[in-house]
Each structure stands twice: as structure tokens, then as C-alpha cells.
Write a protein that holds these residues in place. Structure first.
Motif, mmCIF file in Angstrom:
data_model
loop_
_atom_site.group_PDB
_atom_site.id
_atom_site.type_symbol
_atom_site.label_atom_id
_atom_site.label_comp_id
_atom_site.label_asym_id
_atom_site.label_seq_id
_atom_site.Cartn_x
_atom_site.Cartn_y
_atom_site.Cartn_z
ATOM 1 N N ALA A 19 0.836 -1.207 0.000
ATOM 2 C CA ALA A 19 0.000 0.000 0.000
ATOM 3 C C ALA A 19 0.868 1.252 0.000
ATOM 4 N N ALA A 20 0.571 2.195 -0.912
ATOM 5 C CA ALA A 20 1.364 3.426 -1.040
ATOM 6 C C ALA A 20 0.450 4.557 -1.525
ATOM 7 N N ASP A 21 0.933 5.786 -1.430
ATOM 8 C CA ASP A 21 0.246 6.963 -1.999
ATOM 9 C C ASP A 21 -1.223 7.057 -1.559
ATOM 10 N N PRO A 22 -1.512 7.075 -0.266
ATOM 11 C CA PRO A 22 -2.914 7.049 0.168
ATOM 12 C C PRO A 22 -3.622 8.388 -0.008
ATOM 13 N N THR A 23 -4.920 8.313 -0.261
ATOM 14 C CA THR A 23 -5.793 9.478 -0.154
ATOM 15 C C THR A 23 -7.032 9.047 0.605
ATOM 16 N N VAL A 24 -7.533 9.893 1.501
ATOM 17 C CA VAL A 24 -8.636 9.527 2.386
ATOM 18 C C VAL A 24 -9.775 10.512 2.199
ATOM 19 N N ILE A 25 -11.003 9.968 2.073
ATOM 20 C CA ILE A 25 -12.179 10.808 1.841
ATOM 21 C C ILE A 25 -13.399 10.152 2.483
ATOM 22 N N TRP A 26 -14.391 10.953 2.826
ATOM 23 C CA TRP A 26 -15.633 10.453 3.423
ATOM 24 C C TRP A 26 -16.561 9.952 2.320
ATOM 25 N N ASN A 27 -17.034 8.712 2.470
ATOM 26 C CA ASN A 27 -18.012 8.139 1.549
ATOM 27 C C ASN A 27 -19.400 8.460 2.085
ATOM 28 N N HIS A 28 -20.101 9.377 1.422
ATOM 29 C CA HIS A 28 -21.383 9.849 1.910
ATOM 30 C C HIS A 28 -22.467 8.781 1.859
ATOM 31 N N LEU A 29 -22.363 7.849 0.935
ATOM 32 C CA LEU A 29 -23.370 6.792 0.831
ATOM 33 C C LEU A 29 -23.147 5.706 1.876
ATOM 34 N N GLU A 30 -21.934 5.282 2.057
ATOM 35 C CA GLU A 30 -21.643 4.235 3.041
ATOM 36 C C GLU A 30 -21.511 4.788 4.454
ATOM 37 N N GLN A 31 -21.333 6.102 4.581
ATOM 38 C CA GLN A 31 -21.091 6.733 5.882
ATOM 39 C C GLN A 31 -19.844 6.128 6.545
ATOM 40 N N LYS A 32 -18.793 6.027 5.753
ATOM 41 C CA LYS A 32 -17.518 5.512 6.225
ATOM 42 C C LYS A 32 -16.389 6.305 5.582
ATOM 43 N N MET A 35 -10.194 4.905 2.031
ATOM 44 C CA MET A 35 -8.813 5.136 1.642
ATOM 45 C C MET A 35 -8.596 4.487 0.278
ATOM 46 N N LEU A 36 -8.159 5.267 -0.688
ATOM 47 C CA LEU A 36 -7.747 4.735 -1.984
ATOM 48 C C LEU A 36 -6.242 4.897 -2.087
ATOM 49 N N TYR A 37 -5.572 3.895 -2.652
ATOM 50 C CA TYR A 37 -4.121 3.906 -2.621
ATOM 51 C C TYR A 37 -3.551 3.122 -3.800
ATOM 52 N N THR A 38 -2.283 3.370 -4.093
ATOM 53 C CA THR A 38 -1.563 2.602 -5.100
ATOM 54 C C THR A 38 -1.279 1.214 -4.544
ATOM 55 N N ASN A 39 -1.709 0.194 -5.268
ATOM 56 C CA ASN A 39 -1.604 -1.183 -4.791
ATOM 57 C C ASN A 39 -0.361 -1.846 -5.410
ATOM 58 N N ARG A 40 0.822 -1.491 -4.905
ATOM 59 C CA ARG A 40 2.071 -2.007 -5.469
ATOM 60 C C ARG A 40 2.176 -3.526 -5.299
ATOM 61 N N ARG A 41 2.724 -4.179 -6.307
ATOM 62 C CA ARG A 41 2.775 -5.642 -6.347
ATOM 63 C C ARG A 41 4.119 -6.142 -5.799
ATOM 64 N N THR A 42 4.305 -6.027 -4.484
ATOM 65 C CA THR A 42 5.605 -6.311 -3.879
ATOM 66 C C THR A 42 6.007 -7.780 -3.971
ATOM 67 N N THR A 43 5.041 -8.672 -4.079
ATOM 68 C CA THR A 43 5.357 -10.099 -4.132
ATOM 69 C C THR A 43 5.534 -10.601 -5.562
ATOM 70 N N SER A 44 5.451 -9.708 -6.543
ATOM 71 C CA SER A 44 5.626 -10.114 -7.934
ATOM 72 C C SER A 44 7.089 -10.431 -8.219
ATOM 73 N N PRO A 45 7.384 -11.528 -8.910
ATOM 74 C CA PRO A 45 8.775 -11.869 -9.228
ATOM 75 C C PRO A 45 9.284 -11.202 -10.502
ATOM 76 N N ALA A 88 -1.321 6.796 -7.433
ATOM 77 C CA ALA A 88 -1.513 8.046 -6.678
ATOM 78 C C ALA A 88 -2.837 8.753 -6.950
ATOM 79 N N PRO A 89 -3.967 8.157 -6.569
ATOM 80 C CA PRO A 89 -5.256 8.828 -6.808
ATOM 81 C C PRO A 89 -5.430 10.063 -5.937
ATOM 82 N N GLU A 90 -6.023 11.092 -6.503
ATOM 83 C CA GLU A 90 -6.492 12.266 -5.752
ATOM 84 C C GLU A 90 -8.002 12.309 -5.925
ATOM 85 N N VAL A 91 -8.746 12.296 -4.837
ATOM 86 C CA VAL A 91 -10.210 12.249 -4.903
ATOM 87 C C VAL A 91 -10.774 13.407 -4.096
#
Length: 303
Positions: A19-32, A35-45, A88-91
């Protein structure tokens, strides 16, 4: 009510542990919180730095900002066939619509340099289903790491990294979040990335990832910036909070400012560059403070 503290690390991706490059925002529908983030593939060979490419955007949610649940990845973003790269999402949320500006690279390159990078604009009502709007025409074909905030005059401004022009922060303006001007240089002191802008305690603040801490700039109008200081450059003593804070996002809630960042906690422990330990990353949270006019961050304090 019993006071609750955020764990350290705050979140680790349970699929790739990158997990990298996080952005955090309030989800008005879920009321939660989301966090959206870059999902780096660290276990990839894969060869070279292919593990930082071919990445999806991960999703985690939380009711209280402390306990985070992995929810999967954002789907339906591809504008080209095949396996491509999203970083790196910006929301932001404006008038009932979520706007996402995300860095995009075609395919899965095995090296950092030599391939075009662009910023794509999407919209959504629920943070799950996204509609492609455009590929932004900015100052070069090598742009990443968008950050968006409203200016005092009502216009929107986007700050981003232009790798063709010194890896400096450039800025573009918009009246409607859809149509953007060509970017102009803003922070040109040295190469950096991951700009983030927020308003707090009567000032606008801009932080940039210097790869050895977060550089801090201050402004009265979000246009003219003055260098302030640097934070989060020294190791923390919490679990997985070693190494400089990388590519951060700041969330202001009820006059408090929280910084979300990622670390490579095992990077300086003698592991080879190709190892999983050197690649893995964790999301952390810390609280910003303004003391005698100086913005500081004690990453060892409980949040």
C-alpha cells in the motif's frame, strides 16, 4: 466514551503488502471513511521495477478512522486494452460528485524512465463506479501525482509533478474541474513529488515528498508559497514507522489535521533491493500541530 487510538501501522494491503500513496475521503453513501491507494505488487517476481507498475488502486474503509478493512480494487478504469498502471489517486467531493485525478502509464514497464505518464480524470457518485472524463493536457507528457484544492477566488487549482521539467511541482487551474489550463511552475527548488495542499489554522499548506521527509510550504492565498520547514524525516519508534514519510495526504477534521503517509520500514535493514522486505510498505497516520507558528509532526505520538 473510551478514547480510541489508531494502530501502527494503520493499514497494510493484505494481497501484495504494498500500500502506497494514500488518499482519504468520506463516503457519503456508506457513511464511512475510504482510503484509496496505489496497490504495489511487492510479491511479484517480475524484472526490474515492474512491481511498481501494472498496479490497481486499492480500497480500504473504516467507520472510525482507526480500524481499516480491505475492500478490493477500483475496477473499470482502463482506457486502453491490456494490463496498465494506475498510481496516486487524488479524490475530491463537490456538489454530489466525486472527482478522481489519477496517474496513468500504459502497460507494465520494467524501468522507471522512458515511458509517457499522464493524469486521467474520472467521476463517480459512489466511489465504486467511475466514468472516464478526459486525459488532461498539461505542461508535458510526463506528469503524475495530482493534488486539487479550491482557491480563494473560487477557481480550482491542481498541483502535480512534471518529470520532464526538473521533477518540479507545476499547477493548472479550472473553473469547473473538467477543463484545465496548461500548467505553470510553482515549486522549483529541487526535484520532488507527491504534492498535497490543505487549508488549516488560517493558512494554506503545501507538502511535497523530498524522499527524505516532507517539505512544508505555507501560503496566504495558495498561489505564492514560502518555504516553512521539513517534517517526518527521522525514524519513528512505532511498528513499521521507520524511514522517511513518503507521498502523504492530509485530512482536516474538526480543526485537527491528520497526515497519512507510507513507509518502507525494512529498507535500511540489509535486505537486497529485489527482496520482498525491501519492497513492502505500510500506511501510517500522525497528527500535525502548529506550535508557535511552526508546523510540526511527532510521529511517535498516539493518534
Amino acid at each position: 466514551m473510551t478514547e480510541k487510538f489508531a494502530p501502527a501501522p494503520l493499514f497494510r494491503d493484505p494481497i501484495y503488502d504494498g500500500a502506497a500513496d494514500p488518499t482519504v475521503i468520506w463516503n457519503h453513501l456508506e457513511q464511512k471513511w475510504w482510503m484509496l491507494y496505489t496497490n504495489r505488487r511487492t510479491t511479484s517476481p517480475g524484472i526490474g521495477v515492474s512491481w511498481v507498475h501494472g498496479t490497481d488502486l486499492g480500497i480500504a474503509s473504516s467507520e472510525d478512522g482507526c480500524d481499516w478493512l480491505y475492500r478490493g480494487t477500483v475496477s473499470g478504469l482502463d482506457v486502453q486494452n491490456g494490463r496498465n498502471t494506475f498510481w496516486a489517486p487524488e479524490v475530491i467531493y463537490h456538489e454530489g460528485m466525486y472527482h478522481m485525478y489519477v496517474s496513468y502509464i500504459e502497460g507494465i514497464p520494467s524501468k522507471w524512465e522512458g515511458h509517457y505518464r499522464s493524469i486521467l480524470h474520472y467521476t463517480s457518485r459512489d466511489l465504486w463506479q467511475w466514468n472516464y472524463q478526459s486525459t488532461l493536457d498539461l505542461s508535458s507528457a510526463f506528469v503524475i501525482d495530482a493534488a486539487v484544492h479550491r482557491l480563494p477566488n473560487g477557481k480550482w487549482r491542481m498541483w502535480y509533478k512534471d518529470e520532464r521539467n526538473g521533477s518540479h511541482t507545476y499547477a493548472a487551474d479550472s473553473d469547473d474541474l473538467y477543463n484545465w489550463t496548461t500548467g505553470e511552475p510553482v515549486i522549483t527548488d529541487f526535484p520532488h513529488e507527491g504534492a498535497n495542499v490543505f487549508k488549516w489554522q488560517g493558512f494554506y499548506w503545501l507538502i511535497v515528498d523530498e524522499w527524505n521527509g516532507q517539505g512544508v510550504y505555507q501560503s496566504d492565498d495558495a498561489i505564492e508559497w514560502r518555504r516553512h520547514n521539513k517534517i517526518l524525516s527521522e525514524d519513528g519508534n512505532r511498528r513499521d514507522d521507520q524511514g522517511p514519510a513518503l507521498h502523504a495526504d492530509v485530512l482536516v477534521v474538526k480543526e485537527k489535521a491528520y497526515i497519512f503517509y507510507f513507509t518502507h520500514p525494512d529498507r535500511n535493514k540489509g535486505y537486497t533491493e529485489e527482496s520482498y522486505q525491501a519492497k513492502r510498505s505500510s500506511i501510517q497516520i500522525a497528527e500535525l500541530e502548529l506550535v508557535n507558528g511552526r508546523l510540526i509532526c511527532d510521529r511517535n505520538k498516539k493518534v
